[in-house]
Design a protein around this motif. Structure first.
Motif, PDB file in Angstrom:
ATOM      1  N   TRP A 173       0.933  -0.842   0.171  1.00 30.85           N
ATOM      2  CA  TRP A 173      -0.045  -0.053  -0.133  1.00 30.85           C
ATOM      3  C   TRP A 173       0.598   1.246  -0.088  1.00 30.85           C
ATOM      4  O   TRP A 173       0.216   2.261   0.434  1.00 30.85           O
ATOM      5  CB  TRP A 173      -0.575  -0.625   0.906  1.00 30.85           C
ATOM      6  N   GLY A 174       2.494   0.667   0.257  1.00 30.80           N
ATOM      7  CA  GLY A 174       3.416   2.224  -0.142  1.00 30.80           C
ATOM      8  C   GLY A 174       3.093   3.845   1.223  1.00 30.80           C
ATOM      9  O   GLY A 174       3.529   4.134   0.829  1.00 30.80           O
ATOM     10  N   ASN A 175       2.618   3.085   2.358  1.00 35.72           N
ATOM     11  CA  ASN A 175       3.227   3.575   3.371  1.00 35.72           C
ATOM     12  C   ASN A 175       4.512   3.413   3.904  1.00 35.72           C
ATOM     13  O   ASN A 175       5.450   3.318   3.996  1.00 35.72           O
ATOM     14  CB  ASN A 175       2.666   3.406   3.979  1.00 35.72           C
ATOM     15  N   PRO A 176       5.146   5.348   4.593  1.00 38.77           N
ATOM     16  CA  PRO A 176       5.937   4.361   5.907  1.00 38.77           C
ATOM     17  C   PRO A 176       6.230   3.928   6.078  1.00 38.77           C
ATOM     18  O   PRO A 176       5.465   3.328   6.530  1.00 38.77           O
ATOM     19  CB  PRO A 176       6.513   5.970   5.998  1.00 38.77           C
ATOM     20  N   PRO A 177       7.073   2.390   6.267  1.00 41.27           N
ATOM     21  CA  PRO A 177       7.669   2.191   7.693  1.00 41.27           C
ATOM     22  C   PRO A 177       7.037   1.816   8.665  1.00 41.27           C
ATOM     23  O   PRO A 177       7.116   3.513   9.194  1.00 41.27           O
ATOM     24  CB  PRO A 177       8.825   1.337   7.612  1.00 41.27           C
ATOM     25  N   SER A 178       5.850   1.474   9.853  1.00 45.61           N
ATOM     26  CA  SER A 178       4.956   1.858  10.790  1.00 45.61           C
ATOM     27  C   SER A 178       5.834   0.355  12.041  1.00 45.61           C
ATOM     28  O   SER A 178       5.602   0.014  10.866  1.00 45.61           O
ATOM     29  CB  SER A 178       4.154   2.500  10.924  1.00 45.61           C
ATOM     30  N   GLU A 179       5.749   0.921  12.803  1.00 43.04           N
ATOM     31  CA  GLU A 179       5.160  -0.130  14.060  1.00 43.04           C
ATOM     32  C   GLU A 179       4.400  -0.996  14.439  1.00 43.04           C
ATOM     33  O   GLU A 179       3.230  -0.001  15.777  1.00 43.04           O
ATOM     34  CB  GLU A 179       6.060   0.566  15.119  1.00 43.04           C
ATOM     35  N   CYS A 180       3.824  -1.411  13.012  1.00 41.84           N
ATOM     36  CA  CYS A 180       2.510  -2.406  13.253  1.00 41.84           C
ATOM     37  C   CYS A 180       2.595  -3.194  14.000  1.00 41.84           C
ATOM     38  O   CYS A 180       3.425  -4.343  14.133  1.00 41.84           O
ATOM     39  CB  CYS A 180       1.789  -2.373  11.688  1.00 41.84           C
ATOM     40  N   LEU A 181       1.364  -3.523  15.391  1.00 44.41           N
ATOM     41  CA  LEU A 181       1.029  -4.555  15.740  1.00 44.41           C
ATOM     42  C   LEU A 181       0.122  -5.582  14.846  1.00 44.41           C
ATOM     43  O   LEU A 181      -0.005  -6.609  15.570  1.00 44.41           O
ATOM     44  CB  LEU A 181       0.576  -3.794  16.990  1.00 44.41           C
ATOM     45  N   GLY A 182      -0.529  -5.279  14.043  1.00 40.32           N
ATOM     46  CA  GLY A 182      -1.215  -5.944  12.901  1.00 40.32           C
ATOM     47  C   GLY A 182      -2.008  -5.782  12.386  1.00 40.32           C
ATOM     48  O   GLY A 182      -2.504  -4.154  12.603  1.00 40.32           O
TER      49      GLY A 182
END
Length: 296
Positions: free
Chosen positions: A81-90
């Motif tokens: 989806w082309g977003n900046p890297p993030s600390e996604c938990l799920g």
């Protein structure tokens, strides 16, 4: 904006640029569908109980949803989806929805912000109309920054759903309606915040405005699905050792969200993910497509 129409438009546009015709565009669309199906089938979704970030929180996947773990969700958010890297938990997806499916409705990204204990005494006194005007005013400066960085402007239309704070369970949710400069359909930004001892969980709904009724229908089970575990709960705050956030509930909705999380990332997630996916696909399959169309 319907996803299938947008996809076909993008594919045809790129084929025109490459000198191909309508028949070729249909072949490329079929290739895209094969690609999308293979990606969708590669994900391993979960149901039942899931621990978020170890001992931080417990998610009980609500009925009608499926959970994608942190590693796979980061791939979706950044690579697909082309977003900046993030600390996604799920992420949570409705049961019949996949990241690259034609019938994509919406998804819910889960993150955590450890900014301290948020005092909530101001929650009952907030004037949400006034708060919206403040947010619109701040969005002017943010749009200037977006334009300087090569992004289109975003209009904050207003509340799609006014903020509501459950003081007993320490859960807050609201929705904004946004209009992206180059998009004919408005975008929904539905925010859920679950307050804890050291910060808050953020559940961000990614979708277009027409999914709002579906989201509102499911908001109660989604809110009930996740809570902090022992040691991280709001009620366990210790003023002697724990940090207090520099803002309250009003600041979380307005200034905090606008200035730090911002329009530059969170609000720009959904509107052009299919364009990014299609462009990436064309790049990856350029040689294969050329070979098919040349008969090799």
């Amino acid at each position: 904006m319907k996803k299938s129409t947008t996809l076909l438009t993008i594919l045809c546009f790129w084929l025109v640029q490459l000198g191909y015709g309508q028949e070729d565009s249909l072949q490329l669309e079929a290739l895209y569908q094969q690609y999308a199906d293979s990606i969708n089938q590669s994900f391993q979704f979960q149901h039942g109980e899931v621990s978020l970030q170890g001992d931080l929180a417990l998610l009980k996947v609500p009925k009608g949803y499926k959970y994608l773990d942190a590693e796979q969700s980061k791939y979706v958010m950044a690579d697909l989806w082309g977003n900046p890297p993030s600390e996604c938990l799920g992420m949570l997806f409705p049961e019949e929805t996949y990241p690259l499916s034609d019938h994509f409705t919406y998804a819910i990204e889960i993150t955590y912000s450890e900014d301290g204990y948020i005092e909530d005494e101001d929650a009952q006194e907030l004037d949400y109309d006034e708060l919206m005007e403040e947010m619109k005013s701040q969005s002017v400066a943010i749009n200037e920054a977006r334009i300087e960085q090569g992004y289109g402007a975003i209009e904050l239309v207003g509340w799609a759903s006014s903020p509501f704070y459950d003081s007993k369970n320490k859960k807050l949710h609201w929705a904004k309606e946004l209009k992206f400069e180059s998009d004919s359909a408005n975008t929904l930004n539905y925010n859920i915040r679950i307050l804890g001892r050291k910060g808050y969980l953020n559940l961000n709904v990614i979708g277009e405005m027409d999914v709002l009724p579906m989201v509102k229908q499911d908001i109660d089970p989604v809110l009930a699905s996740v809570d902090f575990k022992e040691g991280y709960r709001y009620s366990e705050f210790n003023p002697d050792i724990d940090q207090v956030a520099a803002y309250g509930v009003g600041g979380l909705i307005a200034g905090k969200v606008l200035s730090k999380v911002g329009f530059l990332a969170v609000l720009a997630k959904f509107w052009k993910f299919i364009a990014i996916a299609a462009v990436g696909l064309i790049s990856a399959l350029r040689k294969k497509i050329a070979g098919i169309f040349s008969g090799n």
